[in-house]
Design a protein around this motif. Structure first.
Motif, PDB file in Angstrom:
ATOM      1  N   SER B  42       0.864  -1.181   0.000  1.00 27.95           N
ATOM      2  CA  SER B  42       0.000   0.000   0.000  1.00 27.95           C
ATOM      3  C   SER B  42       0.902   1.233   0.000  1.00 27.95           C
ATOM      4  N   CYS B  43       0.577   2.184  -0.859  1.00 25.19           N
ATOM      5  CA  CYS B  43       1.477   3.316  -1.111  1.00 25.19           C
ATOM      6  C   CYS B  43       0.909   4.604  -0.515  1.00 25.19           C
ATOM      7  N   PRO B  44       1.783   5.563  -0.194  1.00 31.04           N
ATOM      8  CA  PRO B  44       1.337   6.828   0.403  1.00 31.04           C
ATOM      9  C   PRO B  44       0.302   7.577  -0.437  1.00 31.04           C
ATOM     10  N   ALA B  45       0.287   7.367  -1.753  1.00 26.42           N
ATOM     11  CA  ALA B  45      -0.690   8.073  -2.593  1.00 26.42           C
ATOM     12  C   ALA B  45      -2.101   7.543  -2.370  1.00 26.42           C
ATOM     13  N   GLY B  46      -2.217   6.458  -1.577  1.00 20.83           N
ATOM     14  CA  GLY B  46      -3.542   5.926  -1.286  1.00 20.83           C
ATOM     15  C   GLY B  46      -3.944   4.783  -2.210  1.00 20.83           C
ATOM     16  N   ILE B  47      -2.980   4.178  -2.871  1.00 23.58           N
ATOM     17  CA  ILE B  47      -3.270   3.033  -3.744  1.00 23.58           C
ATOM     18  C   ILE B  47      -2.521   1.798  -3.256  1.00 23.58           C
ATOM     19  N   ASP B  48      -3.036   0.625  -3.644  1.00 22.24           N
ATOM     20  CA  ASP B  48      -2.277  -0.610  -3.496  1.00 22.24           C
ATOM     21  C   ASP B  48      -1.617  -0.906  -4.840  1.00 22.24           C
ATOM     22  N   ALA B  49      -0.441  -1.499  -4.767  1.00 25.55           N
ATOM     23  CA  ALA B  49       0.287  -1.769  -6.018  1.00 25.55           C
ATOM     24  C   ALA B  49       1.043  -3.079  -5.910  1.00 25.55           C
ATOM     25  N   TYR B  50       1.333  -3.697  -7.052  1.00 24.44           N
ATOM     26  CA  TYR B  50       2.281  -4.805  -7.096  1.00 24.44           C
ATOM     27  C   TYR B  50       3.670  -4.194  -7.068  1.00 24.44           C
ATOM     28  N   LEU B  51       4.537  -4.769  -6.234  1.00 21.28           N
ATOM     29  CA  LEU B  51       5.903  -4.266  -6.155  1.00 21.28           C
ATOM     30  C   LEU B  51       6.828  -5.239  -6.875  1.00 21.28           C
ATOM     31  N   LEU B  52       7.453  -4.783  -7.952  1.00 22.60           N
ATOM     32  CA  LEU B  52       8.393  -5.623  -8.701  1.00 22.60           C
ATOM     33  C   LEU B  52       9.770  -5.369  -8.125  1.00 22.60           C
ATOM     34  N   SER B  53      10.336  -6.394  -7.487  1.00 25.01           N
ATOM     35  CA  SER B  53      11.568  -6.152  -6.737  1.00 25.01           C
ATOM     36  C   SER B  53      12.773  -6.905  -7.287  1.00 25.01           C
ATOM     37  N   SER B  54      12.565  -7.967  -8.064  1.00 26.45           N
ATOM     38  CA  SER B  54      13.743  -8.665  -8.596  1.00 26.45           C
ATOM     39  C   SER B  54      14.139  -8.040  -9.934  1.00 26.45           C
ATOM     40  N   TYR B  55      15.390  -8.238 -10.290  1.00 26.99           N
ATOM     41  CA  TYR B  55      15.927  -7.662 -11.533  1.00 26.99           C
ATOM     42  C   TYR B  55      15.093  -8.092 -12.738  1.00 26.99           C
ATOM     43  N   ASP B  56      14.793  -9.394 -12.807  1.00 23.16           N
ATOM     44  CA  ASP B  56      14.067  -9.901 -13.979  1.00 23.16           C
ATOM     45  C   ASP B  56      12.656  -9.346 -14.064  1.00 23.16           C
ATOM     46  N   GLU B  57      11.977  -9.231 -12.919  1.00 21.09           N
ATOM     47  CA  GLU B  57      10.619  -8.671 -12.925  1.00 21.09           C
ATOM     48  C   GLU B  57      10.635  -7.225 -13.424  1.00 21.09           C
ATOM     49  N   VAL B  58      11.567  -6.457 -12.899  1.00 21.51           N
ATOM     50  CA  VAL B  58      11.642  -5.044 -13.270  1.00 21.51           C
ATOM     51  C   VAL B  58      11.867  -4.910 -14.774  1.00 21.51           C
ATOM     52  N   ARG B  59      12.824  -5.672 -15.291  1.00 18.55           N
ATOM     53  CA  ARG B  59      13.123  -5.610 -16.729  1.00 18.55           C
ATOM     54  C   ARG B  59      11.950  -6.056 -17.580  1.00 18.55           C
ATOM     55  N   ALA B  60      11.339  -7.164 -17.176  1.00 15.99           N
ATOM     56  CA  ALA B  60      10.260  -7.717 -17.997  1.00 15.99           C
ATOM     57  C   ALA B  60       9.093  -6.744 -18.077  1.00 15.99           C
ATOM     58  N   LEU B  61       8.731  -6.172 -16.950  1.00 17.18           N
ATOM     59  CA  LEU B  61       7.524  -5.351 -16.969  1.00 17.18           C
ATOM     60  C   LEU B  61       7.748  -3.939 -17.499  1.00 17.18           C
ATOM     61  N   LEU B  62       8.942  -3.384 -17.267  1.00 19.36           N
ATOM     62  CA  LEU B  62       9.161  -2.025 -17.797  1.00 19.36           C
ATOM     63  C   LEU B  62       9.196  -2.013 -19.321  1.00 19.36           C
ATOM     64  N   ASN B  63       9.426  -3.188 -19.904  1.00 19.71           N
ATOM     65  CA  ASN B  63       9.442  -3.245 -21.365  1.00 19.71           C
ATOM     66  C   ASN B  63       8.091  -3.705 -21.934  1.00 19.71           C
ATOM     67  N   ASP B  64       7.071  -3.817 -21.081  1.00 19.32           N
ATOM     68  CA  ASP B  64       5.777  -4.345 -21.524  1.00 19.32           C
ATOM     69  C   ASP B  64       4.873  -3.210 -22.002  1.00 19.32           C
ATOM     70  N   PRO B  65       4.506  -3.230 -23.300  1.00 21.34           N
ATOM     71  CA  PRO B  65       3.704  -2.109 -23.832  1.00 21.34           C
ATOM     72  C   PRO B  65       2.295  -2.038 -23.238  1.00 21.34           C
ATOM     73  N   ARG B  66       1.903  -3.063 -22.477  1.00 24.09           N
ATOM     74  CA  ARG B  66       0.570  -3.015 -21.862  1.00 24.09           C
ATOM     75  C   ARG B  66       0.568  -2.206 -20.565  1.00 24.09           C
ATOM     76  N   LEU B  67       1.747  -1.734 -20.169  1.00 26.45           N
ATOM     77  CA  LEU B  67       1.805  -0.893 -18.969  1.00 26.45           C
ATOM     78  C   LEU B  67       1.873   0.569 -19.363  1.00 26.45           C
ATOM     79  N   SER B  68       1.028   1.372 -18.760  1.00 23.93           N
ATOM     80  CA  SER B  68       1.008   2.806 -19.043  1.00 23.93           C
ATOM     81  C   SER B  68       1.866   3.570 -18.040  1.00 23.93           C
ATOM     82  N   SER B  69       2.517   4.620 -18.537  1.00 26.44           N
ATOM     83  CA  SER B  69       3.341   5.492 -17.687  1.00 26.44           C
ATOM     84  C   SER B  69       2.584   6.743 -17.269  1.00 26.44           C
ATOM     85  N   ARG B  70       1.275   6.741 -17.431  1.00 26.06           N
ATOM     86  CA  ARG B  70       0.531   8.009 -17.291  1.00 26.06           C
ATOM     87  C   ARG B  70       0.684   8.654 -15.919  1.00 26.06           C
TER      88      ARG B  70
END
Lengths: 64, 407
Positions: B42-70
């Motif tokens: 749970s984050c200070p902005a008032g949302i719950d989020a998935y936390l990607l903490s391993s190197y592979d998770e971070v790399r895999a998801l940051l390159n996923d076009p289905r994730l928005s940076s908005r």
């Protein structure tokens, strides 16, 4: 070894140029990566592999 | 496959570093990395989020076009932030897909390896001038104020074509914009002032193009099918200013402190400046100054391992955690300037990876191969415990760095 580069995916980060400057360059007009050779010498294999893994857009493929 | 309702208990998003270890990320990350399922926080902005903490998770998801940076970059740690606010035109950090690619491609030619290498001598000259000034003044000096901040500020001002007379004020304002603890009124007023300044600068470059980034950007836009609007140019200029300024300054300040605390590593660099290239990559990895990671939003359901991340869910890519992943970087908690960890995540990954990274590299490499060599007896002028850190800022760093040396 044959290299393919997806120019549409490339985001011009320049990682490949740092990793393998004898194989990759960036166009002056748009910063997108270009291949200086599609079939580099074998002594470039490690550098090209480094370029492929560093590419943030996964735009580099190595075959053979 | 696991539905979100059956996921493990939600933990608090880790923000506090271990006591007495200002260079290490929160201890929770090491535990999260070993967990098989995705971590919920749970984050200070008032949302719950998935936390990607391993190197592979971070790399895999940051390159996923289905994730928005908005809602990027780290708004999950900003209290009560409206994460669904509409995206501002020209805000390259927050756009996705073709809208993002359009802006990115207009900017990339300004930051190529070649163009940044061509700036190296200019940067070296600036660094030498600042070192001369510091040596003439005599210790102790605040290396953060007198050196770390001015170098990137002067470089980005030079790139943008900001007149020299305006640069001091510009630097002070930018510093306020990137802080998270400035009063909201001051933040709003400063943001207004800087926007007005950039607007004036853009209009000047439109009327009288010169040999600078803004002028070329305007021209490139005009030659494209969809020219950049004044609003887009202002937002782009502002983004470049903020992104290119305080991040590099924080890296200079924090790296210097970390190296002073690791004298053997510093001695190696001092005696062999050719280590600078590898040393910069290692300090980027080790310090991961974008300390709270990157916020993304799933635009559709995403299968990830055995789990499904539902459309609309939030995800945080913990760059600092991925950079300490032992499976990729053995002895990750140690500085090893010879490691050359070129695959680190400090600049992010995917379509939004830092556009100014080659500039940052040149600046840091030049600092690393000049500062410690020209002031070989550089040391802290106060006890280490008195140094304070930007614990709440999006880009981590020291608040000040009093140093001295043998005259």
């Amino acid at each position: 070894m044959r290299i393919t580069l997806d120019e549409e995916t490339c985001i011009g980060a320049g990682q490949c140029v740092l990793a393998a400057p004898e194989v990759f360059d960036q166009r002056d007009s748009d910063g997108i990566a270009v291949l200086l050779t599609e079939t580099p010498e074998e002594d470039q294999r490690a550098a090209v592999a480094d370029a492929a893994i560093r590419c943030p857009a996964l735009a580099i493929r190595i075959t053979g | 496959m696991t539905d979100t309702s059956s996921l493990p208990t939600t933990r608090a998003f880790p923000t506090a570093r271990p006591a007495g270890c200002p260079f290490d990320p929160a201890e929770d990350y090491a535990r999260f990395r070993t967990e098989e399922s995705l971590t919920r926080v749970s984050c200070p902005a008032g949302i719950d989020a998935y936390l990607l903490s391993s190197y592979d998770e971070v790399r895999a998801l940051l390159n996923d076009p289905r994730l928005s940076s908005r809602a990027a970059v780290s708004t999950h740690v900003v209290l009560d932030r409206d994460l669904d606010a509409p995206t501002v035109p020209g805000s390259i950090l927050h756009l996705d897909g073709p809208a993002h690619a359009r802006l990115r491609r207009m900017l990339t030619p300004e930051f190529t390896v070649k163009r940044m290498q061509a700036l190296r001598e200019y940067v070296r000259g600036l660094i030498d001038e600042r070192i001369d000034a510091i040596l003439a003044k005599g210790g102790p000096v605040d290396l953060y104020q007198e050196f770390a901040l001015p170098i990137p500020s002067l470089v980005i001002c030079e790139l943008l074509g900001v007149p020299y007379a305006d640069r001091d004020r510009f630097q002070a304002q930018s510093s306020i914009l990137v802080s998270t603890d400035a009063a909201p009124e001051l933040m709003a007023a400063t943001s207004q002032e800087v926007q007005q300044y950039i607007a004036g600068l853009v209009m000047t470059k439109m009327a009288e193009p010169a040999d600078d980034l803004l002028s070329r950007l305007i021209q490139r836009g005009n030659e494209s099918e969809t020219p950049l609007t004044l609003e887009e140019l202002i937002v782009l200029g502002l983004s470049l200013l903020v992104a290119g300024h305080e991040t590099t300054a924080n890296m200079i300040g924090l790296s210097t402190l970390a190296l002073l605390r690791n004298p053997e590593q510093l001695a190696a660099l001092r005696e062999d400046p050719s280590l600078a290239e590898s040393a910069v990559e290692e300090m980027l990895r080790y310090l991961s100054i974008v300390q709270f990671g990157l916020l993304r939003n799933a635009t559709e359901d995403i299968e990830f391992g055995d789990e499904t991340i539902r459309a609309g869910e939030w995800l945080v890519a913990a760059l600092a955690s991925g950079n300490r992943d032992e499976s990729v970087f053995p002895n990750a908690e140690k500085i090893d300037l010879r490691r050359n960890p070129t695959t680190h995540l400090a600049f992010g990954f995917g379509a939004h990876q830092c556009i100014g990274q080659q500039l940052a590299r040149v600046e840091l490499q030049e600092v690393f191969s000049r500062l410690y060599q020209r002031i070989p007896t550089l040391r802290l002028a106060v006890p280490f415990e008195e140094i304070t850190f930007k614990d709440n800022a999006l880009a981590y760093g020291v608040r000040g760095l009093p140093v001295t040396w043998d005259a």
